[in-house]
Design an enzyme around this catalytic site. Sequence first.
Site, PDB file in Angstrom:
ATOM      1  N   CYS A   1       0.817  -1.226   0.000  1.00 35.62           N
ATOM      2  CA  CYS A   1       0.000   0.000   0.000  1.00 35.62           C
ATOM      3  C   CYS A   1       0.850   1.275   0.000  1.00 35.62           C
ATOM      4  O   CYS A   1       0.354   2.350  -0.333  1.00 35.62           O
ATOM      5  CB  CYS A   1      -0.956  -0.006   1.191  1.00 35.62           C
ATOM      6  SG  CYS A   1      -2.106  -1.386   1.134  1.00 35.62           S
TER       7      CYS A   1
ATOM      8  N   HIS B   1      -3.162   7.420   2.015  1.00 33.79           N
ATOM      9  CA  HIS B   1      -3.543   6.104   1.513  1.00 33.79           C
ATOM     10  C   HIS B   1      -4.954   5.814   2.016  1.00 33.79           C
ATOM     11  O   HIS B   1      -5.250   5.952   3.201  1.00 33.79           O
ATOM     12  CB  HIS B   1      -2.563   5.052   2.026  1.00 33.79           C
ATOM     13  CG  HIS B   1      -3.051   3.654   1.832  1.00 33.79           C
ATOM     14  ND1 HIS B   1      -3.561   3.221   0.630  1.00 33.79           N
ATOM     15  CD2 HIS B   1      -3.128   2.598   2.679  1.00 33.79           C
ATOM     16  CE1 HIS B   1      -3.916   1.954   0.752  1.00 33.79           C
ATOM     17  NE2 HIS B   1      -3.678   1.552   1.995  1.00 33.79           N
TER      18      HIS B   1
ATOM     19  N   ASN C   1     -10.024   0.009  -0.282  1.00 42.08           N
ATOM     20  CA  ASN C   1      -8.563   0.075  -0.261  1.00 42.08           C
ATOM     21  C   ASN C   1      -8.021  -0.540  -1.552  1.00 42.08           C
ATOM     22  O   ASN C   1      -8.129  -1.743  -1.765  1.00 42.08           O
ATOM     23  CB  ASN C   1      -8.046  -0.693   0.972  1.00 42.08           C
ATOM     24  CG  ASN C   1      -6.529  -0.634   1.101  1.00 42.08           C
ATOM     25  OD1 ASN C   1      -5.830  -0.244   0.167  1.00 42.08           O
ATOM     26  ND2 ASN C   1      -6.026  -1.031   2.257  1.00 42.08           N
TER      27      ASN C   1
HETATM   28  N1  COA Z   1     -18.648  -8.059   9.032  1.00 41.67           N
HETATM   29  C1  COA Z   1     -19.186  -8.256  10.239  1.00 41.67           C
HETATM   30  N2  COA Z   1     -18.432  -8.543  11.333  1.00 41.67           N
HETATM   31  C2  COA Z   1     -17.096  -8.607  11.158  1.00 41.67           C
HETATM   32  C3  COA Z   1     -16.490  -8.406   9.911  1.00 41.67           C
HETATM   33  C4  COA Z   1     -17.321  -8.126   8.809  1.00 41.67           C
HETATM   34  N3  COA Z   1     -16.837  -7.918   7.577  1.00 41.67           N
HETATM   35  N4  COA Z   1     -15.153  -8.535  10.056  1.00 41.67           N
HETATM   36  C5  COA Z   1     -14.927  -8.804  11.345  1.00 41.67           C
HETATM   37  N5  COA Z   1     -16.100  -8.870  12.023  1.00 41.67           N
HETATM   38  C6  COA Z   1     -16.323  -9.134  13.425  1.00 41.67           C
HETATM   39  C7  COA Z   1     -15.192  -9.908  14.047  1.00 41.67           C
HETATM   40  O1  COA Z   1     -15.344 -11.293  13.793  1.00 41.67           O
HETATM   41  C8  COA Z   1     -15.353  -9.578  15.508  1.00 41.67           C
HETATM   42  O2  COA Z   1     -16.376 -10.368  16.038  1.00 41.67           O
HETATM   43  P1  COA Z   1     -16.258 -10.937  17.534  1.00 41.67           P
HETATM   44  O3  COA Z   1     -16.224  -9.730  18.423  1.00 41.67           O
HETATM   45  O4  COA Z   1     -17.502 -11.746  17.652  1.00 41.67           O
HETATM   46  O5  COA Z   1     -14.993 -11.731  17.557  1.00 41.67           O
HETATM   47  C9  COA Z   1     -15.850  -8.128  15.484  1.00 41.67           C
HETATM   48  O6  COA Z   1     -16.343  -7.909  14.148  1.00 41.67           O
HETATM   49  C10 COA Z   1     -14.776  -7.115  15.780  1.00 41.67           C
HETATM   50  O7  COA Z   1     -13.615  -7.445  15.042  1.00 41.67           O
HETATM   51  P2  COA Z   1     -12.328  -6.540  15.072  1.00 41.67           P
HETATM   52  O8  COA Z   1     -11.306  -7.110  14.135  1.00 41.67           O
HETATM   53  O9  COA Z   1     -11.912  -6.267  16.487  1.00 41.67           O
HETATM   54  O10 COA Z   1     -12.956  -5.191  14.471  1.00 41.67           O
HETATM   55  P3  COA Z   1     -12.283  -3.804  14.274  1.00 41.67           P
HETATM   56  O11 COA Z   1     -13.077  -2.775  14.937  1.00 41.67           O
HETATM   57  O12 COA Z   1     -10.797  -3.837  14.564  1.00 41.67           O
HETATM   58  O13 COA Z   1     -12.463  -3.575  12.722  1.00 41.67           O
HETATM   59  C11 COA Z   1     -11.135  -3.686  10.718  1.00 41.67           C
HETATM   60  C12 COA Z   1     -11.858  -4.463  11.798  1.00 41.67           C
HETATM   61  C13 COA Z   1     -10.426  -4.687   9.807  1.00 41.67           C
HETATM   62  C14 COA Z   1     -12.149  -2.871   9.939  1.00 41.67           C
HETATM   63  C15 COA Z   1     -10.103  -2.745  11.379  1.00 41.67           C
HETATM   64  O14 COA Z   1      -9.304  -3.459  12.304  1.00 41.67           O
HETATM   65  C16 COA Z   1      -9.220  -2.100  10.387  1.00 41.67           C
HETATM   66  O15 COA Z   1      -9.635  -1.304   9.602  1.00 41.67           O
HETATM   67  N6  COA Z   1      -7.892  -2.375  10.428  1.00 41.67           N
HETATM   68  C17 COA Z   1      -6.960  -1.836   9.506  1.00 41.67           C
HETATM   69  C18 COA Z   1      -6.969  -2.665   8.295  1.00 41.67           C
HETATM   70  C19 COA Z   1      -6.346  -1.984   7.125  1.00 41.67           C
HETATM   71  O16 COA Z   1      -6.766  -0.933   6.736  1.00 41.67           O
HETATM   72  N7  COA Z   1      -5.336  -2.630   6.575  1.00 41.67           N
HETATM   73  C20 COA Z   1      -4.668  -2.203   5.433  1.00 41.67           C
HETATM   74  C21 COA Z   1      -3.604  -1.249   5.817  1.00 41.67           C
HETATM   75  S1  COA Z   1      -2.704  -0.907   4.404  1.00 41.67           S
END
Ligand code: COA
Length: 325
Positions: free
Chosen positions: A115, A252, A282
């Site tokens: 990225c 980004h 993304n």
């Molecule tokens: N739909 C519904 N529920 C989802 C889901 C989806 N697409 N993806 C994950 N969940 C659930 C998880 O299973 C978890 O459930 P649980 O509490 O029963 O275990 C819950 O949502 C919370 O998951 P978590 O990973 O803690 O959520 P979060 O608030 O951290 O959000 C992201 C997840 C991926 C959106 C967030 O962590 C994020 O944006 N991270 C950065 C990722 C990124 O941008 N990467 C590229 C960088 S270049």
Amino acid sequence: MTVIRSVFRGCGAYLPERVMTNDELAKIVDTSDDWIQERTGIKQRHIAAEGEMTSDLAFNAAAAALDNAGLEPDDIDLIVLATATPDETFPATATRVQARLEMRNGFAFDVQAVCSGFVYALSVADNFIKSGQVGRALVIGAETFSRILDWNDRTTCVLFGDGAGAVVLEGQEGKGTSDDRGLLSTHLHSDGRHHDLLYVDGGPSSTRTTGYLRMEGNKVFRHAVVNLADVVREALEANGLTPDDLDWIVPHQANKRILDGTARKLNLPSERVIITVDHHANTSAASVPLALTEAVDDGRITRGQLVLMEAMGGGFTWGSALARW
Ligand code: COA
């Protein structure tokens, strides 16, 4: 003192025709439009058509950037293409773009920093221009992440999309001050210890397969906000500037919450942050030039303004590029 600056002469972008909404995704995995929008700000993503490759997306963005710059392919000396999803293991996708542009001069190669790829590619091209080795460079970010997504994994497949963006850089004389047009600085970083937080579980030398994207999203999130705020401060300090001097941040486009968190950490008003992640998700290396092109095309970014681009990605890699448009 006279210096050579890499001035932005044009930009262009391309998104595949097919749009996939959050509601469509909810039919494939256990998710919802509400969850995706609330956690990421993403409403939809574009998906490359069957047989449409990264080089096709890159070619379209490059042609648009050349058109915007009023230049022909043979006016270009160098193509640097940032991608983590090349058409083939080799040759470089950049050489395919070179062939499609019917460009007979110069040289072309790929840069891989996921990225952060576009910021890395800008830095590479800038150094070729500043050294006098090339006069004009086409810098492209292009990806088909839909091909490396595990469409059964709701924690990753909802976050990414396909697209491409490109800019044309041209060496011009500047005075060596922050009033010059063009790239004022680039700062690059990586820390390979974080490999396991964001990677693809395949490749020619390991599994001999392409593999799928794997990510520990919440850990990546925490690193992203800290690293991106640090790299913005680093760029400002290196140029004797403050956040108030910035007209625009073009980050980004990973996740709206990361963009908001970074802006908050820097006390930057959200009106000065270009956000396009809602309509293309993304797109990895393509996201900065996609956002940049949109903001230039709709008249937000204008000549003479100070624009800071920043990105972070797998590796981890991260970096910034500060430019006067
Ligand atoms: N739909 C519904 N529920 C989802 C889901 C989806 N697409 N993806 C994950 N969940 C659930 C998880 O299973 C978890 O459930 P649980 O509490 O029963 O275990 C819950 O949502 C919370 O998951 P978590 O990973 O803690 O959520 P979060 O608030 O951290 O959000 C992201 C997840 C991926 C959106 C967030 O962590 C994020 O944006 N991270 C950065 C990722 C990124 O941008 N990467 C590229 C960088 S270049």
